[in-house]
Design a protein around this motif. Structure first.
Motif, short mmCIF file in Angstrom:
data_model
loop_
_atom_site.label_atom_id
_atom_site.label_comp_id
_atom_site.label_asym_id
_atom_site.label_seq_id
_atom_site.Cartn_x
_atom_site.Cartn_y
_atom_site.Cartn_z
N UNK A 187 15.49 6.42 1.86
CA UNK A 187 16.34 5.30 2.27
C UNK A 187 15.79 4.64 3.53
N UNK A 188 15.28 5.45 4.47
CA UNK A 188 14.71 4.89 5.70
C UNK A 188 13.42 4.14 5.39
N UNK A 234 0.83 -1.22 0.00
CA UNK A 234 0.00 0.00 0.00
C UNK A 234 0.86 1.26 0.00
N UNK A 235 0.60 2.14 -0.95
CA UNK A 235 1.39 3.37 -1.05
C UNK A 235 1.09 4.33 0.10
N UNK A 236 -0.04 4.12 0.77
CA UNK A 236 -0.36 4.98 1.91
C UNK A 236 0.69 4.85 3.01
N UNK A 237 1.24 3.66 3.17
CA UNK A 237 2.29 3.47 4.18
C UNK A 237 3.50 4.34 3.88
N UNK A 238 3.86 4.36 2.60
CA UNK A 238 5.02 5.16 2.19
C UNK A 238 4.73 6.66 2.32
N UNK A 239 3.54 7.05 1.90
CA UNK A 239 3.19 8.48 1.97
C UNK A 239 3.12 8.95 3.41
N UNK A 240 2.56 8.14 4.30
CA UNK A 240 2.49 8.52 5.72
C UNK A 240 3.89 8.65 6.32
N UNK A 241 4.77 7.76 5.92
CA UNK A 241 6.15 7.83 6.42
C UNK A 241 6.84 9.08 5.91
N UNK A 242 6.56 9.47 4.66
CA UNK A 242 7.15 10.70 4.12
C UNK A 242 6.63 11.92 4.87
N UNK A 243 5.34 11.90 5.21
CA UNK A 243 4.75 13.03 5.94
C UNK A 243 5.36 13.15 7.34
N UNK A 244 5.81 12.01 7.88
CA UNK A 244 6.47 12.03 9.20
C UNK A 244 7.94 12.41 9.11
N UNK A 245 8.42 12.69 7.89
CA UNK A 245 9.79 13.15 7.71
C UNK A 245 10.80 12.06 7.42
#
Length: 297
Positions: free
Chosen positions: A197-198, A182-193
Protein backbone atom coordinates in the motif's frame (compact mmCIF):
# COMPACT_ATOMS: atom_id res chain seq x y z
CA UNK A 1 19.40 9.60 -51.20
CA UNK A 2 19.08 11.60 -48.00
CA UNK A 3 17.48 14.45 -49.95
CA UNK A 4 14.89 12.02 -51.37
CA UNK A 5 14.19 10.68 -47.89
CA UNK A 6 13.71 14.20 -46.54
CA UNK A 7 11.40 15.11 -49.42
CA UNK A 8 9.37 11.94 -48.86
CA UNK A 9 8.99 12.73 -45.16
CA UNK A 10 8.00 16.31 -45.96
CA UNK A 11 5.35 15.14 -48.44
CA UNK A 12 4.04 12.58 -45.95
CA UNK A 13 3.75 15.21 -43.23
CA UNK A 14 1.98 17.59 -45.62
CA UNK A 15 -0.52 14.91 -46.65
CA UNK A 16 -1.11 13.94 -43.02
CA UNK A 17 -1.64 17.59 -42.09
CA UNK A 18 -4.15 18.11 -44.90
CA UNK A 19 -6.09 14.98 -43.91
CA UNK A 20 -6.17 16.03 -40.25
CA UNK A 21 -7.26 19.53 -41.25
CA UNK A 22 -10.14 18.18 -43.35
CA UNK A 23 -11.25 15.82 -40.56
CA UNK A 24 -11.05 18.67 -38.02
CA UNK A 25 -13.15 20.97 -40.21
CA UNK A 26 -15.78 18.26 -40.71
CA UNK A 27 -15.89 17.64 -36.95
CA UNK A 28 -16.14 21.37 -36.16
CA UNK A 29 -18.94 22.20 -38.62
CA UNK A 30 -21.86 20.95 -36.46
CA UNK A 31 -20.29 22.44 -33.32
CA UNK A 32 -19.89 25.88 -34.91
CA UNK A 33 -23.41 25.69 -36.33
CA UNK A 34 -24.82 24.72 -32.94
CA UNK A 35 -22.95 27.36 -30.93
CA UNK A 36 -23.83 30.25 -33.24
CA UNK A 37 -27.31 28.85 -33.76
CA UNK A 38 -28.01 29.06 -30.03
CA UNK A 39 -27.63 32.85 -30.29
CA UNK A 40 -29.96 33.28 -33.26
CA UNK A 41 -33.50 34.60 -33.15
CA UNK A 42 -36.45 32.40 -34.05
CA UNK A 43 -37.28 34.58 -37.07
CA UNK A 44 -33.71 34.35 -38.38
CA UNK A 45 -33.83 30.56 -38.17
CA UNK A 46 -37.07 30.52 -40.13
CA UNK A 47 -35.88 32.85 -42.90
CA UNK A 48 -32.20 31.83 -42.99
CA UNK A 49 -32.11 28.29 -41.58
CA UNK A 50 -29.34 26.99 -43.86
CA UNK A 51 -26.81 29.62 -42.73
CA UNK A 52 -24.18 29.04 -40.07
CA UNK A 53 -24.39 32.56 -38.68
CA UNK A 54 -27.14 35.09 -38.03
CA UNK A 55 -27.97 37.20 -41.05
CA UNK A 56 -27.06 40.39 -39.15
CA UNK A 57 -25.71 41.49 -35.78
CA UNK A 58 -29.14 42.55 -34.55
CA UNK A 59 -30.30 38.94 -34.97
CA UNK A 60 -28.02 37.79 -32.13
CA UNK A 61 -30.16 37.00 -29.11
CA UNK A 62 -30.04 35.18 -25.76
CA UNK A 63 -33.69 34.08 -25.99
CA UNK A 64 -32.77 30.37 -26.03
CA UNK A 65 -30.72 30.67 -22.83
CA UNK A 66 -33.31 32.90 -21.16
CA UNK A 67 -36.03 30.37 -21.90
CA UNK A 68 -33.86 27.52 -20.64
CA UNK A 69 -33.23 29.23 -17.30
CA UNK A 70 -36.71 30.69 -16.93
CA UNK A 71 -38.36 27.36 -16.05
CA UNK A 72 -36.20 26.28 -13.10
CA UNK A 73 -39.11 26.40 -10.61
CA UNK A 74 -41.98 23.94 -10.64
CA UNK A 75 -45.25 25.09 -12.15
CA UNK A 76 -48.11 22.64 -11.65
CA UNK A 77 -50.06 24.20 -14.52
CA UNK A 78 -47.32 23.33 -17.01
CA UNK A 79 -45.10 20.62 -15.54
CA UNK A 80 -43.69 19.65 -18.96
CA UNK A 81 -41.59 22.82 -19.10
CA UNK A 82 -40.06 22.39 -15.64
CA UNK A 83 -36.27 22.51 -16.13
CA UNK A 84 -34.42 22.39 -12.78
CA UNK A 85 -31.07 23.08 -14.46
CA UNK A 86 -29.14 23.62 -11.23
CA UNK A 87 -30.31 20.27 -9.83
CA UNK A 88 -29.32 18.58 -13.08
CA UNK A 89 -25.91 20.23 -13.00
CA UNK A 90 -25.28 19.14 -9.40
CA UNK A 91 -26.41 15.58 -10.14
CA UNK A 92 -24.12 15.39 -13.18
CA UNK A 93 -21.16 16.63 -11.15
CA UNK A 94 -21.85 14.06 -8.41
CA UNK A 95 -22.10 11.20 -10.91
CA UNK A 96 -19.19 12.31 -13.12
CA UNK A 97 -16.68 13.35 -10.46
CA UNK A 98 -17.69 10.83 -7.79
CA UNK A 99 -17.90 7.90 -10.21
CA UNK A 100 -14.63 8.80 -11.91
CA UNK A 101 -12.68 9.11 -8.65
CA UNK A 102 -14.06 5.81 -7.33
CA UNK A 103 -13.23 4.08 -10.58
CA UNK A 104 -9.67 5.45 -10.62
CA UNK A 105 -9.10 4.07 -7.12
CA UNK A 106 -10.42 0.61 -8.05
CA UNK A 107 -8.75 0.42 -11.48
CA UNK A 108 -5.35 1.68 -10.26
CA UNK A 109 -5.30 -0.80 -7.36
CA UNK A 110 -6.23 -3.64 -9.72
CA UNK A 111 -3.57 -2.52 -12.22
CA UNK A 112 -0.96 -2.46 -9.45
CA UNK A 113 -1.90 -6.02 -8.51
CA UNK A 114 -1.62 -7.28 -12.09
CA UNK A 115 1.77 -5.61 -12.65
CA UNK A 116 3.62 -5.78 -9.34
CA UNK A 117 2.08 -8.73 -7.47
CA UNK A 118 2.89 -12.28 -8.44
CA UNK A 119 -0.20 -14.40 -7.97
CA UNK A 120 -1.48 -17.53 -9.66
CA UNK A 121 -3.40 -17.20 -12.93
CA UNK A 122 -2.94 -13.42 -13.01
CA UNK A 123 -2.48 -13.37 -16.79
CA UNK A 124 -5.46 -15.68 -17.31
CA UNK A 125 -7.67 -13.41 -15.22
CA UNK A 126 -6.43 -10.29 -16.98
CA UNK A 127 -6.98 -11.64 -20.50
CA UNK A 128 -10.38 -12.93 -19.45
CA UNK A 129 -11.27 -9.38 -18.39
CA UNK A 130 -9.98 -8.06 -21.71
CA UNK A 131 -12.15 -10.63 -23.46
CA UNK A 132 -15.27 -9.25 -21.78
CA UNK A 133 -14.71 -5.99 -23.71
CA UNK A 134 -15.83 -7.80 -26.87
CA UNK A 135 -19.27 -8.53 -25.40
CA UNK A 136 -21.90 -6.00 -26.60
CA UNK A 137 -23.12 -3.81 -23.77
CA UNK A 138 -26.76 -4.41 -24.67
CA UNK A 139 -26.41 -8.02 -23.49
CA UNK A 140 -25.69 -6.91 -19.92
CA UNK A 141 -28.35 -4.19 -19.82
CA UNK A 142 -31.15 -6.33 -18.37
CA UNK A 143 -28.94 -8.05 -15.74
CA UNK A 144 -27.57 -4.64 -14.73
CA UNK A 145 -31.08 -3.27 -14.29
CA UNK A 146 -31.98 -6.26 -12.12
CA UNK A 147 -28.83 -5.76 -10.05
CA UNK A 148 -29.54 -2.05 -9.56
CA UNK A 149 -33.07 -2.87 -8.44
CA UNK A 150 -31.77 -5.44 -5.94
CA UNK A 151 -29.26 -2.89 -4.62
CA UNK A 152 -32.01 -0.27 -4.30
CA UNK A 153 -30.06 1.89 -6.77
CA UNK A 154 -32.90 2.16 -9.27
CA UNK A 155 -34.28 5.69 -9.82
CA UNK A 156 -31.36 7.31 -7.98
CA UNK A 157 -27.83 8.44 -8.75
CA UNK A 158 -26.18 5.31 -7.33
CA UNK A 159 -27.59 3.40 -10.28
CA UNK A 160 -25.52 5.61 -12.57
CA UNK A 161 -22.28 5.24 -10.58
CA UNK A 162 -22.12 1.57 -9.57
CA UNK A 163 -22.12 -0.07 -13.07
CA UNK A 164 -19.26 2.15 -14.25
CA UNK A 165 -16.96 0.88 -11.50
CA UNK A 166 -16.39 -2.41 -13.31
CA UNK A 167 -15.04 -0.97 -16.56
CA UNK A 168 -12.11 -2.88 -18.07
CA UNK A 169 -10.75 -0.33 -20.54
CA UNK A 170 -9.45 1.99 -17.82
CA UNK A 171 -7.82 -0.94 -16.04
CA UNK A 172 -6.08 -1.90 -19.28
CA UNK A 173 -4.89 1.68 -19.90
CA UNK A 174 -3.49 2.14 -16.39
CA UNK A 175 -1.88 -1.30 -16.39
CA UNK A 176 -0.08 -0.53 -19.64
CA UNK A 177 1.33 2.63 -18.11
CA UNK A 178 2.36 0.86 -14.89
CA UNK A 179 4.34 -1.59 -17.02
CA UNK A 180 6.66 1.29 -17.95
CA UNK A 181 7.58 1.85 -14.28
CA UNK A 182 10.92 0.14 -13.45
CA UNK A 183 10.24 -2.83 -11.20
CA UNK A 184 13.57 -2.25 -9.48
CA UNK A 185 12.03 0.72 -7.70
CA UNK A 186 9.30 -1.48 -6.29
CA UNK A 187 11.67 -4.29 -5.35
CA UNK A 188 14.06 -1.90 -3.58
CA UNK A 189 11.16 -0.43 -1.63
CA UNK A 190 10.06 -3.93 -0.60
CA UNK A 191 13.59 -4.73 0.57
CA UNK A 192 13.44 -1.59 2.73
CA UNK A 193 10.30 -2.95 4.39
CA UNK A 194 7.67 -0.86 2.60
CA UNK A 195 4.21 -2.41 2.33
CA UNK A 196 2.40 -2.76 -0.98
CA UNK A 197 0.00 0.00 0.00
CA UNK A 198 2.88 2.38 0.79
CA UNK A 199 4.63 1.49 -2.46
CA UNK A 200 1.41 2.13 -4.34
CA UNK A 201 0.87 5.54 -2.74
CA UNK A 202 4.44 6.85 -2.70
CA UNK A 203 6.00 5.36 -5.86
CA UNK A 204 3.56 3.91 -8.37
CA UNK A 205 0.72 6.42 -8.07
CA UNK A 206 2.90 9.56 -8.48
CA UNK A 207 4.66 8.04 -11.49
CA UNK A 208 1.37 6.96 -13.03
CA UNK A 209 -0.52 10.22 -12.61
CA UNK A 210 -0.48 10.93 -16.37
CA UNK A 211 -2.38 7.73 -17.11
CA UNK A 212 -4.82 8.57 -14.32
CA UNK A 213 -5.41 11.99 -15.90
CA UNK A 214 -6.18 10.39 -19.25
CA UNK A 215 -8.54 7.79 -17.83
CA UNK A 216 -10.06 10.41 -15.53
CA UNK A 217 -10.98 12.54 -18.53
CA UNK A 218 -12.41 9.56 -20.41
CA UNK A 219 -14.41 8.51 -17.36
CA UNK A 220 -15.67 12.03 -16.71
CA UNK A 221 -16.72 12.50 -20.33
CA UNK A 222 -18.47 9.14 -20.45
CA UNK A 223 -20.42 9.79 -17.25
CA UNK A 224 -21.21 13.41 -18.15
CA UNK A 225 -22.55 12.58 -21.62
CA UNK A 226 -24.34 9.36 -20.71
CA UNK A 227 -27.95 9.42 -21.83
CA UNK A 228 -28.96 5.84 -22.65
CA UNK A 229 -28.25 4.32 -19.24
CA UNK A 230 -29.53 7.44 -17.47
CA UNK A 231 -32.83 7.10 -19.31
CA UNK A 232 -33.21 3.52 -18.05
CA UNK A 233 -32.26 4.31 -14.45
CA UNK A 234 -33.69 7.78 -13.77
CA UNK A 235 -36.07 8.27 -16.70
CA UNK A 236 -39.08 7.61 -14.48
CA UNK A 237 -37.64 9.38 -11.42
CA UNK A 238 -38.61 12.94 -10.39
CA UNK A 239 -37.10 15.60 -12.62
CA UNK A 240 -34.87 16.85 -9.81
CA UNK A 241 -33.07 13.47 -9.95
CA UNK A 242 -32.14 13.76 -13.63
CA UNK A 243 -28.65 14.51 -14.88
CA UNK A 244 -27.92 17.48 -17.12
CA UNK A 245 -27.31 15.41 -20.25
CA UNK A 246 -30.56 13.46 -19.88
CA UNK A 247 -32.60 16.51 -18.94
CA UNK A 248 -31.36 18.48 -21.94
CA UNK A 249 -31.95 15.46 -24.16
CA UNK A 250 -35.59 15.51 -23.08
CA UNK A 251 -35.74 19.21 -23.92
CA UNK A 252 -34.28 18.53 -27.37
CA UNK A 253 -36.75 15.68 -27.97
CA UNK A 254 -39.63 18.01 -27.19
CA UNK A 255 -38.46 20.50 -29.81
CA UNK A 256 -41.37 20.35 -32.25
CA UNK A 257 -41.20 23.75 -33.92
CA UNK A 258 -38.70 26.23 -35.33
CA UNK A 259 -39.38 28.45 -32.31
CA UNK A 260 -37.84 25.85 -29.99
CA UNK A 261 -34.65 25.09 -31.92
CA UNK A 262 -32.61 27.75 -30.15
CA UNK A 263 -33.70 26.25 -26.81
CA UNK A 264 -32.39 22.83 -27.87
CA UNK A 265 -29.12 24.31 -29.17
CA UNK A 266 -28.63 26.36 -25.99
CA UNK A 267 -29.10 23.13 -24.02
CA UNK A 268 -26.42 21.39 -26.10
CA UNK A 269 -23.97 24.27 -25.59
CA UNK A 270 -24.52 24.23 -21.81
CA UNK A 271 -23.76 20.49 -21.76
CA UNK A 272 -20.56 20.96 -23.76
CA UNK A 273 -18.99 23.71 -21.61
CA UNK A 274 -17.80 21.60 -18.59
CA UNK A 275 -16.13 19.03 -20.88
CA UNK A 276 -14.30 21.82 -22.69
CA UNK A 277 -13.11 23.38 -19.42
CA UNK A 278 -11.82 20.05 -18.07
CA UNK A 279 -9.98 19.31 -21.32
CA UNK A 280 -8.34 22.75 -21.47
CA UNK A 281 -6.98 22.42 -17.93
CA UNK A 282 -5.81 18.82 -18.34
CA UNK A 283 -4.60 18.98 -21.95
CA UNK A 284 -0.86 18.71 -21.29
CA UNK A 285 -1.26 15.78 -18.90
CA UNK A 286 -3.56 14.01 -21.34
CA UNK A 287 -1.06 14.29 -24.20
CA UNK A 288 1.75 13.09 -21.93
CA UNK A 289 -0.30 10.14 -20.73
CA UNK A 290 -1.33 9.05 -24.23
CA UNK A 291 2.26 9.38 -25.46
CA UNK A 292 3.71 7.29 -22.64
CA UNK A 293 1.02 4.64 -22.23
CA UNK A 294 2.25 1.26 -23.39
CA UNK A 295 5.94 2.26 -23.55
CA UNK A 296 8.13 -0.10 -21.56
CA UNK A 297 11.46 1.02 -20.18
Amino acid sequence: MQRRSKNTKRVSKTIAFIILLIVSIIALIPIVWGVFGSFRSYEDFFTNSSSFFPSSWDKFTLDGYKELFSHTTYNEADANVYYPIWNWLLNSLIVSIGGTLLYLVIASLAAYAFVFLDFKYSNVIFYFLIGTMTIPGVISTTPQLINMNMLHAYKNLLGLIIPSLGGVYGLFLIRQFFLSIPKDLVENARMDGASNFKIFLTIVLPLGKSALFVQGLFGFMGAWNDVQWAQLIIGNAPRTTWTLAYGLKVIADNTESIESITLALASAVITMIPILIVYLFAQSKIIEGVANTGIKR
